[in-house]
Design an enzyme around this catalytic site. Structure first.
Site, PDB file in Angstrom:
ATOM      1  N   ASP A  30       0.893  -1.076   0.101  1.00 24.05           N
ATOM      2  CA  ASP A  30       0.081  -0.061  -0.019  1.00 24.05           C
ATOM      3  C   ASP A  30       0.856   0.958  -0.007  1.00 24.05           C
ATOM      4  OD1 ASP A  30      -1.783   2.054   0.349  1.00 24.05           O
ATOM      5  OD2 ASP A  30      -2.123   1.626   2.691  1.00 24.05           O
ATOM      6  N   ASN A  32      -0.528   4.403  -0.244  1.00 24.37           N
ATOM      7  CA  ASN A  32      -1.066   5.873   0.147  1.00 24.37           C
ATOM      8  C   ASN A  32      -1.689   5.709   1.637  1.00 24.37           C
ATOM      9  OD1 ASN A  32      -3.354   4.295  -0.109  1.00 24.37           O
ATOM     10  ND2 ASN A  32      -3.984   5.455  -2.056  1.00 24.37           N
ATOM     11  N   ASP A  38      -2.141  -1.162  -3.831  1.00 21.03           N
ATOM     12  CA  ASP A  38      -2.369  -0.571  -5.163  1.00 21.03           C
ATOM     13  C   ASP A  38      -1.251  -0.389  -6.049  1.00 21.03           C
ATOM     14  OD1 ASP A  38      -0.394   1.409  -3.761  1.00 21.03           O
ATOM     15  OD2 ASP A  38      -1.881   2.408  -2.819  1.00 21.03           O
ATOM     16  N   ASP A 107      -5.622 -10.697 -15.119  1.00 19.65           N
ATOM     17  CA  ASP A 107      -6.732 -11.288 -14.985  1.00 19.65           C
ATOM     18  C   ASP A 107      -8.050 -11.220 -15.866  1.00 19.65           C
ATOM     19  OD1 ASP A 107      -8.039 -13.760 -13.405  1.00 19.65           O
ATOM     20  OD2 ASP A 107      -6.714 -13.037 -11.797  1.00 19.65           O
ATOM     21  N   ASP A 215     -10.116 -16.350 -15.729  1.00 20.30           N
ATOM     22  CA  ASP A 215     -10.693 -17.081 -14.575  1.00 20.30           C
ATOM     23  C   ASP A 215     -11.899 -17.959 -15.049  1.00 20.30           C
ATOM     24  OD1 ASP A 215     -11.181 -16.692 -11.510  1.00 20.30           O
ATOM     25  OD2 ASP A 215     -13.267 -16.105 -12.267  1.00 20.30           O
ATOM     26  N   GLU A 274      -7.762 -20.995 -16.257  1.00 15.77           N
ATOM     27  CA  GLU A 274      -8.114 -21.596 -15.000  1.00 15.77           C
ATOM     28  C   GLU A 274      -9.581 -22.482 -15.120  1.00 15.77           C
ATOM     29  OE1 GLU A 274      -9.370 -20.528 -10.390  1.00 15.77           O
ATOM     30  OE2 GLU A 274     -10.478 -19.489 -12.132  1.00 15.77           O
ATOM     31  N   HIS A 347      -4.382 -17.209  -4.675  1.00  9.70           N
ATOM     32  CA  HIS A 347      -5.179 -16.389  -3.876  1.00  9.70           C
ATOM     33  C   HIS A 347      -6.620 -16.981  -3.452  1.00  9.70           C
ATOM     34  CE1 HIS A 347      -6.950 -16.410  -7.816  1.00  9.70           C
ATOM     35  NE2 HIS A 347      -8.008 -15.790  -7.239  1.00  9.70           N
ATOM     36  N   ASP A 348      -6.540 -18.502  -3.865  1.00 13.16           N
ATOM     37  CA  ASP A 348      -7.730 -19.005  -3.404  1.00 13.16           C
ATOM     38  C   ASP A 348      -7.257 -20.278  -2.562  1.00 13.16           C
ATOM     39  OD1 ASP A 348      -9.820 -17.608  -4.926  1.00 13.16           O
ATOM     40  OD2 ASP A 348      -9.616 -18.738  -6.543  1.00 13.16           O
TER      41      ASP A 348
END
Length: 575
Positions: A30, A32, A38, A107, A215, A274, A347-348
């Site tokens: 991050d 900010n 971000d 993605d 995806d 995927e 991420h899953d």
């Protein structure tokens, strides 16, 4: 890739020697202080990725989104969500990636959109809107009034609990969503939908993007009849997957996509589908280069092997023999045609070192063992952010600590209608929740692990004081440095890139051993997937191998020993 893997290939695809690094932007860095990762945060860490040695950076969705599913519900495919930055910052990131000799993959989420996408807003506005047929609409089940219990057009359950149909009060019809109600499924039967998707993809490629991770792409073709599915014991809803996994027109759609989007520039790109539920025979078709569909697929067989009879939330633990059998099938199945994607984290999925390793006393050893076993198979390896420093699962205490829609919905369904004990449900959530992969990357031992100066959107793992990139890279037992060596080995060693694979001792409960061979060169990989010393079995292919050959890479110092030490891996050059 139609060839004997023992043969030397003059010009193999560039991605056979590549390693991909996945970034989940919300949790990466991050810049900010708003507590959410971000684009500028990613830009600030590009040197970390360059030093690691990866070839491709894959970004989870950064498009405009209401964030009901952390960006996988997209409301504008051609804008960056303000949470992450701007298109100008994206261009800056893309330039920074290219300057460092890496490629950037986006993605692609086109099985569904957000319910706030203009397409769906038009589609849901009236039954005669020109975009009505861009999504799947159905009347209530015969004999029911819309809104009644059981009136859903079919009995399909959503991947995120509850039914896969939601009633639109404006038009009195139901729309299909295989995931959250805020993620309505696009109707790929409509040629206008497909052309709109292809135009968007070309827009990103023209901007300089180097490919797509697609995806649940094998869900886009559905049996138009949308029949009821079987209801499994202990489930409230039916399983309709046989009617949408690799459906009747899936190959037609992917071949059309290739013609409309990738033709003429595919040599420099990478396309990854995927595909939950994909079989080896199907994967051969999807990845056969002569069919011109995708370069490789993500299959899910191996990441479901520790599920109990009740599925993902019924954790039983891994039997290594099951994993060896599965991976061996896929290595053999795609040896002549097609290509494997190699992954254990994303991420899953929960954190690898906690799920299949030892995240306590042997964290370094088990993290590096699994890295070596994965990367030295035949295929393209994927590293998920934080994996390269051995990040672990997080100690979630209550349901309020979770942010993942799948996890939260499961908790309330399991403790409500299904009447499971809350603590038992939480125990399985702590092991298997996707949020384990989504806690912020641990950069430093400082406040919030150096991820943000603000309040993180999800709690930072408290073990960041000892597990972080700064400390790991300075350590004599650095997971990061081990990953560097693995990546360099793939870049330099043709046997790792293209060699034949042969599994050894497939029935052994704690030994993972295999060879890679090419043009007279032979690598032997042996790993002890346990916390105890392991004597190698009396097998001709392994006899004296713990002491013979030249050690190319290992995770223990002090020379070779007759037995493999806890979580030890050895990569040996045999000829």
């Amino acid at each position: 890739m139609n060839r004997d893997p023992e043969e030397t290939v003059s010009e193999p695809a560039w991605w056979t020697g590549a390693v991909v690094y996945q970034i989940y932007p919300r949790s990466f860095a991050d810049s900010n202080g708003d507590g959410i990762g971000d684009l500028r945060g990613i830009i600030s860490k590009l040197d970390h990725l360059e030093e690691l040695g990866v070839d491709v950076v894959w970004l989870s969705p950064i498009y405009s989104s209401p964030q009901h599913d952390n960006g996988y519900d997209i409301s504008d495919y051609q804008q960056i969500d303000p949470t992450f930055g701007t298109l100008e910052q994206f261009d800056e990131l893309l330039e920074g990636v290219h300057q460092r000799g890496m490629k950037l993959v986006m993605d692609l989420v086109v099985n569904h959109t957000s319910s706030e996408h203009p397409w769906f807003r038009e589609s849901s506005s009236s039954t005669d809107n020109p975009k009505r047929d861009w999504y799947w609409w159905r009347d209530a089940r015969e004999g029911f009034e819309a809104g009644e219990k059981g009136a859903e057009p079919t009995n399909w359950g959503s991947a995120f609990s509850g039914p896969s149909w939601s009633l639109d009060p404006t038009t009195g019809q139901y729309y299909l969503h295989l995931f959250a109600p805020e993620q309505p499924d696009l109707n790929w039967e409509n040629a206008q939908v497909r052309q709109a998707v292809y135009a968007m993809m070309n827009w990103w490629l023209d901007r300089g993007v180097d490919g797509f991770r697609m995806d649940v792409i094998n869900f886009i073709s559905k049996d138009p009849a949308l029949p009821d599915g079987p209801v499994q014991p202990g489930k409230l809803w039916g399983d309709g997957s046989q009617y949408y996994i690799s459906g009747p027109r899936i190959h037609e759609y992917l071949q059309e996509m290739h013609r409309e989007v990738f033709d003429g520039r595919e040599a420099e790109l990478i396309t990854v589908g995927e595909m939950p539920g994909v079989t080896i025979d199907e994967a051969k078709l999807f990845t056969d280069p002569t069919r011109r569909e995708v370069d490789m697929v993500f299959q899910f067989e191996h990441v479901g092997l520790d599920y109990g009879p009740g599925g993902k939330w019924d954790y039983k633990g891994l039997d290594l023999r099951d994993l060896k059998t599965s991976w061996n099938r896929w290595q053999k199945g795609l040896a002549q045609t097609g290509w494997n994607s190699l992954y254990l984290n994303n991420h899953d999925q929960p954190r690898l070192v906690s799920r299949f390793g030892n995240d306590g006393a042997f964290r370094y050893e088990s993290a590096t063992l699994w890295a070596a076993l994965l990367h030295l198979h035949r295929g393209t390896p994927y590293i998920y952010q934080g994996e390269e420093i051995g990040m672990t699962n997080a100690p979630f205490e209550t349901v309020e600590d979770f942010r993942d829609i799948e996890s939260i919905n499961h908790f309330y369904e399991a403790t409500g209608p299904l009447r499971h004990e809350p603590e038992e449900v939480l125990r399985n959530l702590r092991i298997m929740s996707r949020d384990n992969a989504r806690t912020p990357v641990q950069w430093t031992p400082g406040v919030h692990a150096g991820f943000t100066t603000g309040t993180p959107w999800i709690g930072v793992n408290p073990n960041h004081a000892s597990i972080n990139a700064e400390s790991d890279r300075a350590s004599s037992r650095s997971v990061f440095r081990f990953y560097q060596q693995l990546i360099e080995l793939r870049h330099k060693n043709e046997t790792v890139r293209l060699g034949n694979f042969a599994m050894l001792a497939e029935d052994h409960p704690t030994l993972y051993a295999f060879t890679r061979t090419l043009s007279g060169s032979k690598l032997l990989v042996v790993g002890n997937v346990s916390g105890s010393d392991l004597a190698l079995p009396d097998d001709p292919s392994l006899k004296d191998s713990s002491l013979s050959g030249s050690l190319v890479l290992g995770n223990y110092d002090g020379g070779l020993t007759p037995e493999l030490r806890p979580w030890e891996v050895r990569v040996l050059q045999m000829t």
